[in-house]
Design a protein around this motif. Structure first.
Motif, PDB file in Angstrom:
ATOM      1  N   PRO A  14       0.808  -1.220   0.000  1.00 43.74           N
ATOM      2  CA  PRO A  14       0.000   0.000   0.000  1.00 43.74           C
ATOM      3  C   PRO A  14       0.844   1.275   0.000  1.00 43.74           C
ATOM      4  N   VAL A  15       1.995   1.232   0.667  1.00 46.30           N
ATOM      5  CA  VAL A  15       2.813   2.454   0.776  1.00 46.30           C
ATOM      6  C   VAL A  15       3.498   2.752  -0.556  1.00 46.30           C
ATOM      7  N   GLY A  16       4.125   1.745  -1.157  1.00 45.22           N
ATOM      8  CA  GLY A  16       4.808   1.957  -2.439  1.00 45.22           C
ATOM      9  C   GLY A  16       3.841   2.381  -3.535  1.00 45.22           C
ATOM     10  N   ILE A  33       9.138  -1.325  -8.381  1.00 42.66           N
ATOM     11  CA  ILE A  33       9.701  -2.683  -8.431  1.00 42.66           C
ATOM     12  C   ILE A  33       8.991  -3.574  -7.424  1.00 42.66           C
ATOM     13  N   GLU A  34       8.501  -4.717  -7.873  1.00 41.18           N
ATOM     14  CA  GLU A  34       7.800  -5.635  -6.959  1.00 41.18           C
ATOM     15  C   GLU A  34       8.292  -7.057  -7.208  1.00 41.18           C
ATOM     16  N   SER A  35       8.672  -7.736  -6.117  1.00 35.64           N
ATOM     17  CA  SER A  35       9.220  -9.091  -6.286  1.00 35.64           C
ATOM     18  C   SER A  35       8.141 -10.117  -6.626  1.00 35.64           C
ATOM     19  N   LEU A  36       6.901  -9.895  -6.165  1.00 33.94           N
ATOM     20  CA  LEU A  36       5.844 -10.853  -6.497  1.00 33.94           C
ATOM     21  C   LEU A  36       5.456 -10.686  -7.967  1.00 33.94           C
ATOM     22  N   PRO A  46      -3.897 -12.384   4.944  1.00 38.58           N
ATOM     23  CA  PRO A  46      -4.717 -11.216   5.321  1.00 38.58           C
ATOM     24  C   PRO A  46      -3.981 -10.360   6.347  1.00 38.58           C
ATOM     25  N   ARG A  47      -4.000  -9.061   6.138  1.00 39.50           N
ATOM     26  CA  ARG A  47      -3.353  -8.153   7.099  1.00 39.50           C
ATOM     27  C   ARG A  47      -4.264  -6.977   7.362  1.00 39.50           C
ATOM     28  N   ALA A  48      -3.674  -5.784   7.260  1.00 39.07           N
ATOM     29  CA  ALA A  48      -4.387  -4.570   7.648  1.00 39.07           C
ATOM     30  C   ALA A  48      -5.681  -4.366   6.889  1.00 39.07           C
ATOM     31  N   GLY A  49      -6.470  -3.425   7.369  1.00 38.14           N
ATOM     32  CA  GLY A  49      -7.659  -3.104   6.616  1.00 38.14           C
ATOM     33  C   GLY A  49      -8.565  -2.050   7.221  1.00 38.14           C
ATOM     34  N   GLU A 110      -9.695  -4.457   3.201  1.00 34.37           N
ATOM     35  CA  GLU A 110      -8.432  -5.138   3.450  1.00 34.37           C
ATOM     36  C   GLU A 110      -7.307  -4.697   2.515  1.00 34.37           C
ATOM     37  N   ARG A 111      -6.092  -4.823   3.052  1.00 35.43           N
ATOM     38  CA  ARG A 111      -4.880  -4.462   2.312  1.00 35.43           C
ATOM     39  C   ARG A 111      -4.869  -5.082   0.916  1.00 35.43           C
ATOM     40  N   ILE A 112      -5.288  -6.336   0.814  1.00 35.06           N
ATOM     41  CA  ILE A 112      -5.196  -7.022  -0.481  1.00 35.06           C
ATOM     42  C   ILE A 112      -6.091  -6.350  -1.526  1.00 35.06           C
ATOM     43  N   GLU A 135      13.153  -8.491  -8.332  1.00 38.29           N
ATOM     44  CA  GLU A 135      13.591  -8.434  -6.937  1.00 38.29           C
ATOM     45  C   GLU A 135      14.703  -7.422  -6.742  1.00 38.29           C
ATOM     46  N   PHE A 136      14.489  -6.528  -5.815  1.00 41.09           N
ATOM     47  CA  PHE A 136      15.511  -5.536  -5.468  1.00 41.09           C
ATOM     48  C   PHE A 136      16.608  -6.245  -4.681  1.00 41.09           C
ATOM     49  N   MET A 137      17.875  -6.028  -5.103  1.00 46.87           N
ATOM     50  CA  MET A 137      18.997  -6.734  -4.450  1.00 46.87           C
ATOM     51  C   MET A 137      19.900  -5.786  -3.651  1.00 46.87           C
ATOM     52  N   CYS A 168      10.027   0.820   0.100  1.00 46.45           N
ATOM     53  CA  CYS A 168       8.689   0.515   0.648  1.00 46.45           C
ATOM     54  C   CYS A 168       8.570  -1.007   0.662  1.00 46.45           C
ATOM     55  N   GLU A 169       9.685  -1.641   1.036  1.00 42.59           N
ATOM     56  CA  GLU A 169       9.791  -3.099   0.933  1.00 42.59           C
ATOM     57  C   GLU A 169       9.161  -3.831   2.104  1.00 42.59           C
ATOM     58  N   GLY A 170       8.657  -3.112   3.087  1.00 50.28           N
ATOM     59  CA  GLY A 170       8.135  -3.783   4.262  1.00 50.28           C
ATOM     60  C   GLY A 170       9.223  -3.955   5.317  1.00 50.28           C
ATOM     61  N   GLY A 293       6.844   3.596   5.361  1.00 46.99           N
ATOM     62  CA  GLY A 293       5.979   2.475   5.756  1.00 46.99           C
ATOM     63  C   GLY A 293       6.711   1.501   6.666  1.00 46.99           C
ATOM     64  N   ASP A 294       6.366   0.209   6.535  1.00 40.18           N
ATOM     65  CA  ASP A 294       6.941  -0.806   7.422  1.00 40.18           C
ATOM     66  C   ASP A 294       8.459  -0.904   7.308  1.00 40.18           C
ATOM     67  N   SER A 295       8.999  -0.445   6.236  1.00 41.09           N
ATOM     68  CA  SER A 295      10.447  -0.435   6.088  1.00 41.09           C
ATOM     69  C   SER A 295      11.078   0.514   7.126  1.00 41.09           C
ATOM     70  N   GLY A 303      -5.284  -0.944  17.005  1.00 36.67           N
ATOM     71  CA  GLY A 303      -5.509   0.469  16.720  1.00 36.67           C
ATOM     72  C   GLY A 303      -5.424   0.736  15.223  1.00 36.67           C
ATOM     73  N   GLY A 304      -4.941  -0.239  14.461  1.00 32.09           N
ATOM     74  CA  GLY A 304      -4.903  -0.107  12.998  1.00 32.09           C
ATOM     75  C   GLY A 304      -4.081   1.093  12.559  1.00 32.09           C
ATOM     76  N   MET A 305      -2.816   1.156  13.000  1.00 29.76           N
ATOM     77  CA  MET A 305      -2.025   2.350  12.690  1.00 29.76           C
ATOM     78  C   MET A 305      -0.887   2.105  11.706  1.00 29.76           C
ATOM     79  N   GLY A 306      -0.516   0.857  11.455  1.00 29.36           N
ATOM     80  CA  GLY A 306       0.657   0.567  10.617  1.00 29.36           C
ATOM     81  C   GLY A 306       0.465   1.004   9.185  1.00 29.36           C
ATOM     82  N   LEU A 307      -0.546   0.451   8.553  1.00 30.06           N
ATOM     83  CA  LEU A 307      -0.809   0.803   7.158  1.00 30.06           C
ATOM     84  C   LEU A 307      -1.133   2.293   7.049  1.00 30.06           C
ATOM     85  N   ASN A 308      -1.954   2.763   7.972  1.00 31.32           N
ATOM     86  CA  ASN A 308      -2.370   4.169   7.924  1.00 31.32           C
ATOM     87  C   ASN A 308      -1.186   5.114   8.023  1.00 31.32           C
ATOM     88  N   SER A 309      -0.323   4.896   9.013  1.00 29.16           N
ATOM     89  CA  SER A 309       0.780   5.851   9.156  1.00 29.16           C
ATOM     90  C   SER A 309       1.772   5.678   8.003  1.00 29.16           C
TER      91      SER A 309
HETATM   92  C1  LIG Z   1      -2.185  -9.294  11.160  1.00 23.48           C
HETATM   93  C2  LIG Z   1      -1.918  -7.855  10.836  1.00 23.48           C
HETATM   94  C3  LIG Z   1      -2.968  -6.966  10.890  1.00 23.48           C
HETATM   95  C4  LIG Z   1      -2.726  -5.640  10.589  1.00 23.48           C
HETATM   96  N1  LIG Z   1      -3.777  -4.781  10.680  1.00 23.48           N
HETATM   97  C5  LIG Z   1      -3.583  -3.476  10.419  1.00 23.48           C
HETATM   98  C6  LIG Z   1      -4.682  -2.531  10.420  1.00 23.48           C
HETATM   99  O1  LIG Z   1      -5.848  -2.882  10.680  1.00 23.48           O
HETATM  100  N2  LIG Z   1      -4.417  -1.241  10.107  1.00 23.48           N
HETATM  101  C7  LIG Z   1      -3.139  -0.832   9.799  1.00 23.48           C
HETATM  102  O2  LIG Z   1      -2.973   0.373   9.546  1.00 23.48           O
HETATM  103  N3  LIG Z   1      -2.094  -1.688   9.761  1.00 23.48           N
HETATM  104  C8  LIG Z   1      -2.266  -3.002  10.052  1.00 23.48           C
HETATM  105  N4  LIG Z   1      -1.219  -3.880   9.949  1.00 23.48           N
HETATM  106  C9  LIG Z   1       0.088  -3.428   9.451  1.00 23.48           C
HETATM  107  C10 LIG Z   1       0.080  -3.313   7.915  1.00 23.48           C
HETATM  108  O3  LIG Z   1      -0.216  -4.557   7.296  1.00 23.48           O
HETATM  109  C11 LIG Z   1       1.418  -2.812   7.422  1.00 23.48           C
HETATM  110  O4  LIG Z   1       1.773  -1.678   8.184  1.00 23.48           O
HETATM  111  C12 LIG Z   1       1.353  -2.410   5.934  1.00 23.48           C
HETATM  112  O5  LIG Z   1       1.003  -3.493   5.114  1.00 23.48           O
HETATM  113  C13 LIG Z   1       2.710  -1.857   5.508  1.00 23.48           C
HETATM  114  O6  LIG Z   1       2.676  -1.518   4.161  1.00 23.48           O
HETATM  115  P1  LIG Z   1       4.014  -1.396   3.327  1.00 23.48           P
HETATM  116  O7  LIG Z   1       3.587  -1.051   1.941  1.00 23.48           O
HETATM  117  O8  LIG Z   1       4.979  -0.532   4.033  1.00 23.48           O
HETATM  118  O9  LIG Z   1       4.675  -2.850   3.346  1.00 23.48           O
HETATM  119  P2  LIG Z   1       4.075  -4.229   2.887  1.00 23.48           P
HETATM  120  O10 LIG Z   1       2.614  -4.209   2.941  1.00 23.48           O
HETATM  121  O11 LIG Z   1       4.812  -5.261   3.660  1.00 23.48           O
HETATM  122  O12 LIG Z   1       4.500  -4.339   1.347  1.00 23.48           O
HETATM  123  C14 LIG Z   1       5.847  -4.512   0.961  1.00 23.48           C
HETATM  124  C15 LIG Z   1       5.897  -4.894  -0.526  1.00 23.48           C
HETATM  125  O13 LIG Z   1       7.266  -4.925  -0.933  1.00 23.48           O
HETATM  126  C16 LIG Z   1       7.529  -6.119  -1.664  1.00 23.48           C
HETATM  127  N5  LIG Z   1       8.956  -6.447  -1.482  1.00 23.48           N
HETATM  128  C17 LIG Z   1       9.564  -6.830  -0.333  1.00 23.48           C
HETATM  129  N6  LIG Z   1      10.879  -7.027  -0.540  1.00 23.48           N
HETATM  130  C18 LIG Z   1      11.109  -6.757  -1.853  1.00 23.48           C
HETATM  131  C19 LIG Z   1      12.284  -6.798  -2.673  1.00 23.48           C
HETATM  132  N7  LIG Z   1      13.501  -7.125  -2.201  1.00 23.48           N
HETATM  133  N8  LIG Z   1      12.163  -6.463  -3.987  1.00 23.48           N
HETATM  134  C20 LIG Z   1      10.933  -6.091  -4.493  1.00 23.48           C
HETATM  135  N9  LIG Z   1       9.800  -6.067  -3.758  1.00 23.48           N
HETATM  136  C21 LIG Z   1       9.888  -6.388  -2.448  1.00 23.48           C
HETATM  137  C22 LIG Z   1       6.573  -7.133  -1.022  1.00 23.48           C
HETATM  138  O14 LIG Z   1       6.327  -8.242  -1.884  1.00 23.48           O
HETATM  139  C23 LIG Z   1       5.325  -6.274  -0.796  1.00 23.48           C
HETATM  140  O15 LIG Z   1       4.499  -6.238  -1.923  1.00 23.48           O
HETATM  141  C24 LIG Z   1      -1.416  -5.199  10.238  1.00 23.48           C
HETATM  142  C25 LIG Z   1      -0.361  -6.102  10.164  1.00 23.48           C
HETATM  143  C26 LIG Z   1      -0.601  -7.425  10.471  1.00 23.48           C
HETATM  144  C27 LIG Z   1       0.560  -8.401  10.420  1.00 23.48           C
END
Ligand SMILES: Cc1cc2nc3c(=O)[nH]c(=O)nc-3n(C[C@H](O)[C@H](O)[C@H](O)COP(=O)(O)OP(=O)(O)OC[C@H]3O[C@@H](n4cnc5c(N)ncnc54)[C@H](O)[C@@H]3O)c2cc1C
Length: 405
Positions: A14-16, A33-36, A46-49, A110-112, A135-137, A168-170, A293-295, A303-309
């Motif tokens: 979601p962040v990227g 760039i996305e590895s999937l 299933p994760r955030a939403g 949901e995130r998906i 895949e980013f190396m 924004c790799e997580g 983002g999660d990176s 509190g659902g703050m990860g994806l949002n922030s």
């Molecule tokens: C069970 C659960 C419930 C959650 N519920 C909530 C919620 O209700 N509300 C909320 O705000 N947050 C929630 N979160 C947190 C939320 O899911 C994350 O904060 C959010 O998905 C982060 O987004 P992102 O884009 O930073 O990273 P990600 O969603 O992790 O996406 C990273 C992307 O980078 C790709 N990637 C990784 N490495 C590479 C590489 N080397 N090369 C290329 N691509 C790569 C991955 O395939 C993926 O597509 C929850 C988390 C969990 C585990």
């Protein structure tokens, strides 16, 4: 037209995706760039939403909100419950934010579904080149350019030139590790189990989003749009619990029966077990490379703050990169991004999510009573309830970030 090298965005989460769309909207070319691959992109667990009003405003800015709304559930209210006494403690209604936003609700989407819609938009945008199965190396950077090393869909190593690179790799960010940045914080010793069940919990008084305090087994319960409509319930597990035993179908049934105090079989749609981390990177930028983002930060989902922030990071960074690339600001603009968003990660997201967990898991009866009385007091007073919602819906963190020079 975009003039310089594109911004390389790593990760179509979601962040990227939001970052790529927000940059393209400001006439900046992006390589995403996305590895999937297209074949397995939608097979993620299933994760955030829970999308807060502030985040819906950002989604709306890039045209994503209208695609999400039909796929989600509008949830104006959320509740706190005391499981021990099976009693509703407090209910908060986003209608109190009617003068603050047009989105007086959380969208349960949901995130998906978010990334499915956003990826379609990114692929259709002429300024975004989406590289799936890539895949980013690693990377190198000079004063003028970033060179991203990737393994492309054909399995070959390739170098992509960018004006900047955003990880924004997580949580497992390679860029963060390559920069040698500490991911400061801690990991909770116990894991959380997530059960998805097709059963309507509203029959028991619950609303679309519920936080349930209990000295033994606190939980969170959320409603998601189907078909079939599902509810996701989270429970803590003990440190030494065996994963296979936790996921055994009879064990899952037993947990749900105990939770609701009824004896019937449930239609369980899935379950997963995850570890919760509370961590923030020591820096959010170095040279032409930034983290978002999660990176950059991870936290408990209560509190659902990860994806949002994370999405808030994306928009903050997009605006700053656009100013730099359009010649309206210099590279120090990225220091401002770090000051603003790292402040939010530490002082708001980390502090609030740690407090949320403590509140639900509190064991001391006197402290529990005090906490519940305080929640009731805030919910019953419209001024205090609005302040509470401004904090939980992340308005307060955004305003504070804007005030950080
Ligand atoms: C069970 C659960 C419930 C959650 N519920 C909530 C919620 O209700 N509300 C909320 O705000 N947050 C929630 N979160 C947190 C939320 O899911 C994350 O904060 C959010 O998905 C982060 O987004 P992102 O884009 O930073 O990273 P990600 O969603 O992790 O996406 C990273 C992307 O980078 C790709 N990637 C990784 N490495 C590479 C590489 N080397 N090369 C290329 N691509 C790569 C991955 O395939 C993926 O597509 C929850 C988390 C969990 C585990």
């Amino acid at each position: 037209m975009a003039k310089s090298d594109p911004v390389v965005v790593v990760g179509a989460g979601p962040v990227g995706l939001c970052l790529a769309l927000a940059l393209a909207q400001q006439d900046i070319a992006v390589v995403l760039i996305e590895s999937l691959s297209d074949d397995n992109f939608l097979d993620q667990v299933p994760r955030a939403g829970s999308n807060h009003p502030t985040t819906l405003e950002f989604f709306d800015r890039i045209g994503l909100y209208t695609k999400m709304e039909p796929r989600g559930l509008i949830a104006p209210k959320f509740q706190y419950w005391d499981r021990k006494d099976n009693a509703l403690i407090a209910e908060f209604d986003h209608a109190l934010l009617k003068n603050d936003t047009r989105f007086t609700y959380v969208l349960q989407c949901e995130r998906i579904k978010i990334i499915e819609e956003a990826l379609k938009m990114a692929k259709a945008h002429p300024l975004i080149e989406v590289r799936m199965a890539t895949e980013f190396m690693g990377f190198e950077q000079t004063a003028d350019v970033v060179l991203a090393r990737v393994k492309n869909a054909g399995g070959e190593t390739e170098i992509i030139h960018g004006s900047h690179l955003v990880s924004c790799e997580g949580a497992r960010s390679i860029a963060r590790k390559d920069l040698g940045l500490e991911f400061e914080g801690f990991t909770y010793p116990e894991r959380t189990i997530n059960i998805e069940v097709a059963y309507d919990f509203r029959a028991h008084g619950y609303t679309e989003r519920n936080y349930i305090s209990d000295p033994v087994e606190y939980s969170n319960l959320f409603h998601w749009k189907g078909p079939p409509d599902r509810w996701r319930i989270h429970f803590p597990t003990a440190i030494d619990d065996d994963e296979n035993e936790l996921k055994r179908p009879e064990a899952l049934q037993q947990r749900l029966k105990k939770f609701l105090g009824i004896d019937r079989d449930f239609e369980i749609c899935g379950c997963n077990l995850y570890t919760v981390h509370q961590r923030v990177a020591e820096k959010f930028r170095q040279g032409r490379v930034a983290l978002a983002g999660d990176s950059a930060h991870v936290n408990s989902p209560i509190g659902g703050m990860g994806l949002n922030s994370g999405v808030h990071d994306a928009f903050s960074l997009a605006d700053k990169l656009a100013r730099i690339l359009h010649g309206k600001a210099d590279g120090t603009e990225l220091d401002r991004y770090e000051r603003q968003r790292r402040h939010v990660a530490v002082k708001h997201t980390q502090a609030q999510t740690i407090r949320n967990k403590r509140l639900l898991a509190e064991r001391d009866p006197a402290v529990r009573k005090r906490n519940h009385d305080e929640l009731r007091r805030q919910a019953e007073d419209p001024i205090l309830a609005r302040q509470f919602l401004l904090r939980t819906a992340l308005f307060e963190s955004l305003r504070e970030a804007e005030q950080t020079a």
